[in-house]
Design a protein around this motif. Structure first.
Motif, PDB file in Angstrom:
ATOM      1  N   GLY A 223       0.792  -1.223   0.000  1.00 56.33           N
ATOM      2  CA  GLY A 223       0.000   0.000   0.000  1.00 56.33           C
ATOM      3  C   GLY A 223       0.822   1.270   0.000  1.00 56.33           C
ATOM      4  O   GLY A 223       0.279   2.360   0.162  1.00 56.33           O
ATOM      5  N   ASN A 224       2.142   1.141  -0.189  1.00 57.37           N
ATOM      6  CA  ASN A 224       3.019   2.317  -0.222  1.00 57.37           C
ATOM      7  C   ASN A 224       3.164   2.834  -1.645  1.00 57.37           C
ATOM      8  O   ASN A 224       3.316   2.056  -2.583  1.00 57.37           O
ATOM      9  N   GLN A 225       3.144   4.142  -1.772  1.00 58.17           N
ATOM     10  CA  GLN A 225       3.339   4.750  -3.086  1.00 58.17           C
ATOM     11  C   GLN A 225       4.810   4.666  -3.458  1.00 58.17           C
ATOM     12  O   GLN A 225       5.674   4.996  -2.663  1.00 58.17           O
ATOM     13  N   THR A 226       5.107   4.218  -4.684  1.00 55.34           N
ATOM     14  CA  THR A 226       6.480   4.124  -5.158  1.00 55.34           C
ATOM     15  C   THR A 226       6.823   5.348  -6.001  1.00 55.34           C
ATOM     16  O   THR A 226       5.981   6.231  -6.186  1.00 55.34           O
ATOM     17  N   THR A 227       8.033   5.372  -6.545  1.00 57.41           N
ATOM     18  CA  THR A 227       8.435   6.463  -7.434  1.00 57.41           C
ATOM     19  C   THR A 227       8.235   6.086  -8.902  1.00 57.41           C
ATOM     20  O   THR A 227       8.552   6.866  -9.792  1.00 57.41           O
ATOM     21  N   VAL A 228       7.699   4.896  -9.152  1.00 57.99           N
ATOM     22  CA  VAL A 228       7.440   4.407 -10.509  1.00 57.99           C
ATOM     23  C   VAL A 228       6.050   4.871 -10.938  1.00 57.99           C
ATOM     24  O   VAL A 228       5.100   4.811 -10.165  1.00 57.99           O
ATOM     25  N   ARG A 229       5.944   5.339 -12.176  1.00 57.13           N
ATOM     26  CA  ARG A 229       4.650   5.800 -12.684  1.00 57.13           C
ATOM     27  C   ARG A 229       3.986   4.729 -13.538  1.00 57.13           C
ATOM     28  O   ARG A 229       4.654   3.964 -14.227  1.00 57.13           O
ATOM     29  N   ASP A 230       2.667   4.714 -13.509  1.00 51.49           N
ATOM     30  CA  ASP A 230       1.862   3.788 -14.300  1.00 51.49           C
ATOM     31  C   ASP A 230       1.410   4.514 -15.560  1.00 51.49           C
ATOM     32  O   ASP A 230       0.338   5.116 -15.601  1.00 51.49           O
ATOM     33  N   TRP A 231       2.226   4.444 -16.624  1.00 58.65           N
ATOM     34  CA  TRP A 231       1.919   5.189 -17.851  1.00 58.65           C
ATOM     35  C   TRP A 231       0.712   4.624 -18.580  1.00 58.65           C
ATOM     36  O   TRP A 231       0.090   5.301 -19.383  1.00 58.65           O
ATOM     37  N   GLY A 232       0.318   3.397 -18.277  1.00 57.18           N
ATOM     38  CA  GLY A 232      -0.894   2.834 -18.858  1.00 57.18           C
ATOM     39  C   GLY A 232      -2.154   3.495 -18.333  1.00 57.18           C
ATOM     40  O   GLY A 232      -3.211   3.449 -18.963  1.00 57.18           O
ATOM     41  N   ALA A 233      -2.044   4.137 -17.177  1.00 52.90           N
ATOM     42  CA  ALA A 233      -3.193   4.816 -16.571  1.00 52.90           C
ATOM     43  C   ALA A 233      -3.052   6.339 -16.648  1.00 52.90           C
ATOM     44  O   ALA A 233      -3.730   7.073 -15.926  1.00 52.90           O
ATOM     45  N   ALA A 234      -2.180   6.811 -17.534  1.00 56.30           N
ATOM     46  CA  ALA A 234      -1.940   8.254 -17.649  1.00 56.30           C
ATOM     47  C   ALA A 234      -3.165   8.993 -18.168  1.00 56.30           C
ATOM     48  O   ALA A 234      -3.930   8.473 -18.971  1.00 56.30           O
ATOM     49  N   VAL A 235      -3.326  10.218 -17.697  1.00 53.90           N
ATOM     50  CA  VAL A 235      -4.387  11.106 -18.160  1.00 53.90           C
ATOM     51  C   VAL A 235      -3.748  12.111 -19.113  1.00 53.90           C
ATOM     52  O   VAL A 235      -2.706  12.696 -18.797  1.00 53.90           O
ATOM     53  N   SER A 236      -4.347  12.296 -20.284  1.00 56.11           N
ATOM     54  CA  SER A 236      -3.786  13.238 -21.259  1.00 56.11           C
ATOM     55  C   SER A 236      -4.615  14.510 -21.306  1.00 56.11           C
ATOM     56  O   SER A 236      -5.822  14.491 -21.105  1.00 56.11           O
ATOM     57  N   ARG A 237      -3.903  15.607 -21.559  1.00 58.30           N
ATOM     58  CA  ARG A 237      -4.561  16.914 -21.626  1.00 58.30           C
ATOM     59  C   ARG A 237      -3.917  17.718 -22.749  1.00 58.30           C
ATOM     60  O   ARG A 237      -2.730  18.028 -22.715  1.00 58.30           O
ATOM     61  N   PRO A 238      -4.701  18.064 -23.801  1.00 56.46           N
ATOM     62  CA  PRO A 238      -4.149  18.885 -24.875  1.00 56.46           C
ATOM     63  C   PRO A 238      -3.972  20.337 -24.418  1.00 56.46           C
ATOM     64  O   PRO A 238      -4.788  20.852 -23.657  1.00 56.46           O
ATOM     65  N   VAL A 239      -2.894  20.949 -24.894  1.00 56.63           N
ATOM     66  CA  VAL A 239      -2.606  22.345 -24.554  1.00 56.63           C
ATOM     67  C   VAL A 239      -2.220  23.066 -25.838  1.00 56.63           C
ATOM     68  O   VAL A 239      -1.377  22.596 -26.595  1.00 56.63           O
ATOM     69  N   ARG A 240      -2.840  24.218 -26.069  1.00 54.40           N
ATOM     70  CA  ARG A 240      -2.536  25.052 -27.239  1.00 54.40           C
ATOM     71  C   ARG A 240      -1.840  26.322 -26.772  1.00 54.40           C
ATOM     72  O   ARG A 240      -1.884  26.677 -25.613  1.00 54.40           O
ATOM     73  N   GLY A 241      -1.209  26.989 -27.716  1.00 54.96           N
ATOM     74  CA  GLY A 241      -0.598  28.283 -27.411  1.00 54.96           C
ATOM     75  C   GLY A 241       0.716  28.176 -26.657  1.00 54.96           C
ATOM     76  O   GLY A 241       0.997  28.961 -25.765  1.00 54.96           O
ATOM     77  N   VAL A 242       1.530  27.171 -27.027  1.00 57.45           N
ATOM     78  CA  VAL A 242       2.845  27.010 -26.415  1.00 57.45           C
ATOM     79  C   VAL A 242       3.904  27.058 -27.503  1.00 57.45           C
ATOM     80  O   VAL A 242       3.596  27.024 -28.691  1.00 57.45           O
ATOM     81  N   SER A 243       5.145  27.121 -27.090  1.00 59.91           N
ATOM     82  CA  SER A 243       6.272  27.035 -28.011  1.00 59.91           C
ATOM     83  C   SER A 243       7.236  25.988 -27.467  1.00 59.91           C
ATOM     84  O   SER A 243       7.568  26.017 -26.281  1.00 59.91           O
ATOM     85  N   VAL A 244       7.664  25.064 -28.322  1.00 61.03           N
ATOM     86  CA  VAL A 244       8.655  24.062 -27.939  1.00 61.03           C
ATOM     87  C   VAL A 244       9.904  24.360 -28.750  1.00 61.03           C
ATOM     88  O   VAL A 244       9.872  24.357 -29.980  1.00 61.03           O
ATOM     89  N   GLN A 245      11.021  24.634 -28.046  1.00 63.01           N
ATOM     90  CA  GLN A 245      12.246  25.080 -28.693  1.00 63.01           C
ATOM     91  C   GLN A 245      13.433  24.249 -28.223  1.00 63.01           C
ATOM     92  O   GLN A 245      13.460  23.816 -27.071  1.00 63.01           O
ATOM     93  N   PRO A 246      14.426  24.042 -29.095  1.00 62.71           N
ATOM     94  CA  PRO A 246      15.631  23.337 -28.655  1.00 62.71           C
ATOM     95  C   PRO A 246      16.407  24.190 -27.651  1.00 62.71           C
ATOM     96  O   PRO A 246      16.392  25.415 -27.723  1.00 62.71           O
ATOM     97  N   ALA A 247      17.039  23.522 -26.716  1.00 62.59           N
ATOM     98  CA  ALA A 247      17.858  24.206 -25.713  1.00 62.59           C
ATOM     99  C   ALA A 247      19.090  23.354 -25.463  1.00 62.59           C
ATOM    100  O   ALA A 247      18.982  22.198 -25.075  1.00 62.59           O
ATOM    101  N   VAL A 248      20.268  23.892 -25.706  1.00 62.23           N
ATOM    102  CA  VAL A 248      21.501  23.139 -25.506  1.00 62.23           C
ATOM    103  C   VAL A 248      21.778  23.052 -24.015  1.00 62.23           C
ATOM    104  O   VAL A 248      21.715  24.040 -23.291  1.00 62.23           O
ATOM    105  N   GLN A 249      22.076  21.841 -23.574  1.00 64.55           N
ATOM    106  CA  GLN A 249      22.423  21.621 -22.180  1.00 64.55           C
ATOM    107  C   GLN A 249      23.825  21.038 -22.148  1.00 64.55           C
ATOM    108  O   GLN A 249      24.178  20.206 -22.962  1.00 64.55           O
ATOM    109  N   SER A 250      24.625  21.458 -21.204  1.00 66.72           N
ATOM    110  CA  SER A 250      25.997  20.982 -21.100  1.00 66.72           C
ATOM    111  C   SER A 250      26.156  20.184 -19.818  1.00 66.72           C
ATOM    112  O   SER A 250      25.739  20.613 -18.751  1.00 66.72           O
TER     113      SER A 250
END
Length: 109
Positions: A19-46
């Motif tokens: 009955g303990n919550q783990t740090t693993v997610r259940d992606w089969g039970a994921a809830v999806s939500r569409p979002v408009r009006g965003v920008s996705v841009q590349p960002a270099v990380q070092s």
């Protein structure tokens, strides 16, 4: 600039047999939500491994106002899936939500 559409996925954490919550997610039970009006841009990380610098490409999601997005959420954009890395940065202007920026990393497999 903010003309992209994405889908944000949020999966519940798996509960173990005790009955303990783990740090693993259940992606089969994921809830999806569409979002408009965003920008996705590349960002270099070092990143460095101590002996040499390694460059990786990350992504940045930017939107106006306050966006409900959390570390570990996934973002689908143009057929690719990304994971939100860390807390989103949220800015206010004159006491009102102005923008949200979240760091993304590609999820493979």
């Amino acid at each position: 600039m903010l003309a992209d559409r994405v889908t944000i996925l949020r999966a519940p954490f798996v509960t173990d047999r005790y009955g303990n919550q783990t740090t693993v997610r259940d992606w089969g039970a994921a809830v999806s939500r569409p979002v408009r009006g965003v920008s996705v841009q590349p960002a270099v990380q070092s990143e460095g491994d101590g002996e040499r610098q390694v460059l990786t490409t990350g992504w940045r999601l930017i939107c106006r106002g306050r966006l409900d997005i959390e570390p570990g959420d996934r973002v689908i954009h143009d057929g690719d899936t990304y994971e939100v890395k860390g807390e989103a940065a949220r800015w206010s202007l004159h006491g009102r939500p102005h923008s949200t920026v979240a760091a993304l990393e590609r999820v493979d497999g």
